[in-house]
Write a protein that holds these residues in place. Structure first.
Motif, PDB file in Angstrom:
ATOM      1  N   LYS A   1      -4.896  36.065 -11.818  1.00 16.31           N
ATOM      2  CA  LYS A   1      -3.434  36.152 -11.900  1.00 16.31           C
ATOM      3  C   LYS A   1      -2.766  36.497 -10.570  1.00 16.31           C
ATOM      4  CE  LYS A   1      -3.286  35.430 -16.320  1.00 16.31           C
ATOM      5  NZ  LYS A   1      -2.831  34.121 -16.759  1.00 16.31           N
ATOM      6  N   TYR A   2      -3.560  36.911  -9.588  1.00 19.11           N
ATOM      7  CA  TYR A   2      -2.947  37.285  -8.306  1.00 19.11           C
ATOM      8  C   TYR A   2      -3.566  36.515  -7.136  1.00 19.11           C
ATOM      9  CZ  TYR A   2      -0.579  40.769 -11.047  1.00 19.11           C
ATOM     10  OH  TYR A   2       0.209  41.366 -11.986  1.00 19.11           O
ATOM     11  N   GLN A   3      -4.884  36.703  -6.880  1.00 19.08           N
ATOM     12  CA  GLN A   3      -5.466  36.063  -5.696  1.00 19.08           C
ATOM     13  C   GLN A   3      -5.328  34.542  -5.757  1.00 19.08           C
ATOM     14  OE1 GLN A   3      -9.270  37.928  -6.132  1.00 19.08           O
ATOM     15  NE2 GLN A   3      -8.714  39.698  -4.904  1.00 19.08           N
ATOM     16  N   LYS A   4      -5.673  33.935  -6.934  1.00 21.71           N
ATOM     17  CA  LYS A   4      -5.595  32.475  -7.056  1.00 21.71           C
ATOM     18  C   LYS A   4      -4.154  32.007  -6.979  1.00 21.71           C
ATOM     19  CE  LYS A   4      -9.603  31.013  -9.648  1.00 21.71           C
ATOM     20  NZ  LYS A   4     -10.085  30.768 -10.998  1.00 21.71           N
ATOM     21  N   VAL A   5      -3.269  32.736  -7.660  1.00 23.25           N
ATOM     22  CA  VAL A   5      -1.850  32.353  -7.690  1.00 23.25           C
ATOM     23  C   VAL A   5      -1.293  32.355  -6.270  1.00 23.25           C
ATOM     24  CG1 VAL A   5       0.460  33.116  -8.440  1.00 23.25           C
ATOM     25  CG2 VAL A   5      -1.448  33.115 -10.074  1.00 23.25           C
ATOM     26  N   LEU A   6      -1.626  33.388  -5.513  1.00 26.96           N
ATOM     27  CA  LEU A   6      -1.100  33.504  -4.141  1.00 26.96           C
ATOM     28  C   LEU A   6      -1.614  32.355  -3.266  1.00 26.96           C
ATOM     29  CD1 LEU A   6       0.535  35.162  -2.110  1.00 26.96           C
ATOM     30  CD2 LEU A   6      -1.474  36.569  -1.707  1.00 26.96           C
ATOM     31  N   SER A   7      -2.893  32.005  -3.457  1.00 26.95           N
ATOM     32  CA  SER A   7      -3.461  30.939  -2.611  1.00 26.95           C
ATOM     33  C   SER A   7      -2.788  29.589  -2.880  1.00 26.95           C
ATOM     34  CB  SER A   7      -4.972  30.842  -2.835  1.00 26.95           C
ATOM     35  OG  SER A   7      -5.209  30.370  -4.150  1.00 26.95           O
ATOM     36  N   GLN A   8      -2.119  29.479  -4.028  1.00 31.39           N
ATOM     37  CA  GLN A   8      -1.464  28.194  -4.353  1.00 31.39           C
ATOM     38  C   GLN A   8       0.006  28.139  -3.898  1.00 31.39           C
ATOM     39  OE1 GLN A   8      -2.340  28.224  -8.510  1.00 31.39           O
ATOM     40  NE2 GLN A   8      -4.471  27.675  -8.176  1.00 31.39           N
ATOM     41  N   LEU A   9       0.502  29.231  -3.318  1.00 30.55           N
ATOM     42  CA  LEU A   9       1.909  29.232  -2.873  1.00 30.55           C
ATOM     43  C   LEU A   9       1.957  28.686  -1.439  1.00 30.55           C
ATOM     44  CD1 LEU A   9       3.057  32.743  -4.221  1.00 30.55           C
ATOM     45  CD2 LEU A   9       3.234  30.519  -5.353  1.00 30.55           C
ATOM     46  N   GLN A  10       2.311  27.409  -1.315  1.00 30.60           N
ATOM     47  CA  GLN A  10       2.182  26.727  -0.014  1.00 30.60           C
ATOM     48  C   GLN A  10       3.106  27.268   1.077  1.00 30.60           C
ATOM     49  OE1 GLN A  10       3.581  22.665  -0.238  1.00 30.60           O
ATOM     50  NE2 GLN A  10       4.694  23.067  -2.133  1.00 30.60           N
ATOM     51  N   HIS A  11       4.243  27.859   0.698  1.00 30.31           N
ATOM     52  CA  HIS A  11       5.171  28.349   1.726  1.00 30.31           C
ATOM     53  C   HIS A  11       4.973  29.832   2.040  1.00 30.31           C
ATOM     54  CE1 HIS A  11       7.220  24.575   1.355  1.00 30.31           C
ATOM     55  NE2 HIS A  11       7.403  24.764   0.064  1.00 30.31           N
ATOM     56  N   VAL A  12       4.000  30.472   1.349  1.00 30.65           N
ATOM     57  CA  VAL A  12       3.839  31.922   1.505  1.00 30.65           C
ATOM     58  C   VAL A  12       2.552  32.242   2.276  1.00 30.65           C
ATOM     59  CG1 VAL A  12       3.659  34.140   0.293  1.00 30.65           C
ATOM     60  CG2 VAL A  12       5.068  32.300  -0.673  1.00 30.65           C
ATOM     61  N   THR A  13       2.691  33.028   3.342  1.00 32.42           N
ATOM     62  CA  THR A  13       1.524  33.518   4.090  1.00 32.42           C
ATOM     63  C   THR A  13       1.309  34.974   3.694  1.00 32.42           C
ATOM     64  OG1 THR A  13       2.265  32.147   5.902  1.00 32.42           O
ATOM     65  CG2 THR A  13       0.580  33.785   6.426  1.00 32.42           C
ATOM     66  N   HIS A  14       0.038  35.341   3.543  1.00 32.71           N
ATOM     67  CA  HIS A  14      -0.264  36.721   3.137  1.00 32.71           C
ATOM     68  C   HIS A  14      -0.984  37.450   4.265  1.00 32.71           C
ATOM     69  CE1 HIS A  14      -3.495  39.319   1.091  1.00 32.71           C
ATOM     70  NE2 HIS A  14      -2.420  40.061   1.250  1.00 32.71           N
ATOM     71  N   LEU A  15      -0.561  38.687   4.485  1.00 34.04           N
ATOM     72  CA  LEU A  15      -1.204  39.545   5.490  1.00 34.04           C
ATOM     73  C   LEU A  15      -1.575  40.867   4.831  1.00 34.04           C
ATOM     74  CD1 LEU A  15       0.802  39.844   8.843  1.00 34.04           C
ATOM     75  CD2 LEU A  15      -1.616  39.337   8.563  1.00 34.04           C
ATOM     76  N   GLU A  16      -2.712  41.442   5.205  1.00 30.15           N
ATOM     77  CA  GLU A  16      -3.036  42.806   4.760  1.00 30.15           C
ATOM     78  C   GLU A  16      -2.725  43.751   5.905  1.00 30.15           C
ATOM     79  OE1 GLU A  16      -4.183  44.630   2.001  1.00 30.15           O
ATOM     80  OE2 GLU A  16      -3.620  42.801   0.937  1.00 30.15           O
ATOM     81  N   GLY A  17      -1.935  44.777   5.655  1.00 32.52           N
ATOM     82  CA  GLY A  17      -1.610  45.742   6.706  1.00 32.52           C
ATOM     83  C   GLY A  17      -0.411  46.577   6.319  1.00 32.52           C
ATOM     84  N   GLN A  18      -0.378  47.751   6.881  1.00 31.05           N
ATOM     85  CA  GLN A  18       0.702  48.705   6.614  1.00 31.05           C
ATOM     86  C   GLN A  18       1.962  48.268   7.373  1.00 31.05           C
ATOM     87  OE1 GLN A  18       0.463  51.869   4.976  1.00 31.05           O
ATOM     88  NE2 GLN A  18       2.626  52.167   5.428  1.00 31.05           N
ATOM     89  N   VAL A  19       3.087  48.169   6.655  1.00 29.01           N
ATOM     90  CA  VAL A  19       4.348  47.757   7.279  1.00 29.01           C
ATOM     91  C   VAL A  19       5.134  48.970   7.751  1.00 29.01           C
ATOM     92  CG1 VAL A  19       6.617  46.725   6.837  1.00 29.01           C
ATOM     93  CG2 VAL A  19       4.570  45.680   5.857  1.00 29.01           C
ATOM     94  N   THR A  20       5.682  48.883   8.969  1.00 28.33           N
ATOM     95  CA  THR A  20       6.702  49.851   9.375  1.00 28.33           C
ATOM     96  C   THR A  20       7.855  49.048   9.989  1.00 28.33           C
ATOM     97  OG1 THR A  20       5.521  50.146  11.447  1.00 28.33           O
ATOM     98  CG2 THR A  20       5.285  51.907   9.852  1.00 28.33           C
ATOM     99  N   PHE A  21       9.082  49.499   9.685  1.00 28.28           N
ATOM    100  CA  PHE A  21      10.241  48.847  10.300  1.00 28.28           C
ATOM    101  C   PHE A  21      10.377  49.356  11.730  1.00 28.28           C
ATOM    102  CE2 PHE A  21      11.451  47.857   5.965  1.00 28.28           C
ATOM    103  CZ  PHE A  21      12.120  46.646   6.105  1.00 28.28           C
ATOM    104  N   ILE A  22      10.748  48.446  12.647  1.00 28.24           N
ATOM    105  CA  ILE A  22      11.086  48.905  13.994  1.00 28.24           C
ATOM    106  C   ILE A  22      12.567  48.672  14.301  1.00 28.24           C
ATOM    107  CG2 ILE A  22       8.891  49.053  15.209  1.00 28.24           C
ATOM    108  CD1 ILE A  22       8.974  46.205  15.892  1.00 28.24           C
TER     109      ILE A  22
END
Ligand code: FAD
Length: 468
Positions: free
Chosen positions: A98-119
């Motif tokens: 429901k998540y990993q496969k679904v995400l891999s099929q979203l052609q316009h979406v790139t996924h990154l693993e990492g902690q976000v901070t606003f600058i």
């Protein structure tokens, strides 16, 4: 530096719905998650694993408590570690499907693993790299709150995350907090055979209909869960292998001790805003660290939206996080003004019986109209409940004093979470008690309770024949 149309922060229900909508709209999107695995709280450490374990406890309990004369069922074996593993296997399967496969099929979406901070208001940093976007959606969720109890960190505790993953069953468990998570885990562990004590700060333990929550407390107590309300926990320390909590009851000055193998913290969740550097983006938070949002999910920076548990929204659930994500994505990318009428959104505590509600409580009706046309019906008056031997529950309906429009329904019964969907549609469609009375629910079903509650405003339901 990489530019996209939309950056989504998080990887749970809110983030996924936002990403799916952004993909549908053809927007170049970056989704950044860290902390929990993809899927976030609900699939990994929330709804799915807790309901899987609750069901195991329910099956064990039903074997002993069905009350059918002549039928004796014995639970021959209970392997706690195996039950936990079954739950973890389901989580892994759903996370992948429901998540990993679904995400891999979203052609316009790139996924990154990492902690976000606003600058800055238009720029974030992830793993030392900067990323810019025209619009942002923050869906960073929340983390179990650790209350300020002296010694609690040194003594050690479980949150819902560890309590869903431990391989050794505690013989004694103290649950601090009697909200939905505290109550569900208390009953689950109690049914597995753990001696459970709930310590709760307030006098009543859940917002909603007091009559129904009081009944739920009675039911849990009868099952063997100790519930103490008006408690102030003072400190924690270790005594050998045991963990000790010292507490005071509000009206007494004397200190009391309770010992257990484990302490589960269930006093609520704190929004994950601390590490986002929101001040750099000029995003306002409230005194509970939640991001302040408008009715269309905009933060104090109009191009930055926030959804789900990280916000100060009124209901923190999987369906609300998901829907907010979808609508915020559309608002951000299409300049729409979508919002949600939270009064038509149901909630459920998945104890057994379940406690579910939608719309106004009696107290809220009183505040609005100065009067409440409210009726409570016992499930003793519902034939299917007699068949199931589950007559302990109640249903309460609140209607508009003049128009008879249904304003609120609260239900305490084994499948209240399912029944409340019917009440949700009645409230959403502004139906009246007459609409319900003129409908024909199947006999015998627990859903007849909604019709019986509607009938109770005009009839003496004790004089109704079986098929109402
Ligand atoms: C034990 C338990 C049981 C529950 N049961 C139910 C239920 O039965 N039904 C129901 O409707 N709701 C239930 N809920 C509530 C529901 O799980 C949440 O409301 C919902 O999952 C919130 O989704 P979200 O997208 O807002 O956040 P999350 O799913 O928590 O996702 C947030 C994600 O963002 C990540 N993140 C945080 N900070 C950063 C950062 N700086 N940078 C990058 N990523 C970050 C997090 O690690 C996480 O992966 C339950 C919750 C708990 C704890």
């Amino acid at each position: 530096m990489q530019d996209v149309d939309l950056i989504i922060i998080g990887g749970g229900a809110g983030a996924f719905s936002a990403a799916i909508k952004a993909n549908e709209l053809g927007a170049k999107t970056l989704m950044v998650n860290s902390g929990l695995p993809l899927g976030g709280t609900c699939v990994n450490v929330g709804c799915v694993p807790s309901k899987t374990l609750l069901w195991a406890g329910e099956v064990m309990h039903l074997a002993k408590s069905h009350n059918i004369p002549g039928l004796d069922i014995e639970v021959k074996n209970f392997d706690f570690a195996q039950v936990i593993q079954h739950e973890l296997d389901l989580v892994a399967r759903l996370r992948e499907e429901k998540y990993q496969k679904v995400l891999s099929q979203l052609q316009h979406v790139t996924h990154l693993e990492g902690q976000v901070t606003f600058i800055s208001p238009n720029e974030i940093e992830v793993n030392g790299q900067k990323h810019q976007a025209k619009k942002f959606i923050i869906a960073a969720g929340s983390t179990a709150t650790v209350p300020p109890i002296e010694g609690i960190t040194e003594v050690g505790y479980l949150t819902h995350i560890e309590a869903l993953q431990i391989k050794e069953q505690p013989q004694e468990l103290i649950v601090i907090g009697a909200g939905p998570v505290g109550l569900e885990f208390a009953q689950m562990y109690s049914r597995f055979g753990t001696k459970v004590t709930i310590l709760h700060r307030g006098s009543s333990f859940f917002r909603g209909e007091e009559e129904l929550t009081t009944r739920l407390a009675e039911i849990l107590t009868q099952e063997g869960v100790t519930i103490k309300t008006n408690i102030q926990v003072q400190k924690a320390y270790k005594e050998g292998v045991k963990k000790v909590l010292v507490y005071k009851e509000a009206d007494l000055s004397a200190e009391t001790l309770v010992k257990a193998d484990e302490i589960l913290l269930a006093v609520g969740k704190t929004p994950n805003t601390e590490r986002l550097s929101l001040d750099k983006a000029g995003i306002e938070i409230d005194d509970k660290q939640a991001i302040k949002v408008s009715s269309n999910f905009q933060t104090s920076q109009p191009h930055i939206y926030a959804v789900g548990d990280v916000t100060n929204g009124p209901l923190r659930l999987e369906p609300t996080a998901g829907r907010e994500g979808t609508l915020a994505s559309e608002n951000a990318l299409n300049n729409t003004q979508n919002s949600i009428d939270y009064n038509t959104v149901p909630w459920t505590i998945f104890t057994d019986p379940q406690l579910a509600g939608v719309g106004f409580t009696e107290e809220e009706q009183m505040k609005r109209f100065g009067t409440c046309m409210c009726k409570t019906v016992s499930f003793k008056d519902v034939p299917k409940a007699l068949i199931l031997n589950r007559t302990e529950g109640l249903i309460k309906m609140a209607i508009h004093p003049e128009t008879k429009q249904i304003m609120g329904v609260h239900i305490l019964v084994p499948i209240a979470g399912e029944l409340i969907a019917q009440a949700m549609v009645l409230i959403k469609n502004k139906n009246t008690t007459d609409d319900v009375i003129n409908s024909l629910p199947m006999f015998p079903t627990l859903s007849e309770a909604i019709k019986i509650a509607a009938l109770s405003f005009t009839s003496d339901i004790s004089k109704l024949s079986c098929c109402v």
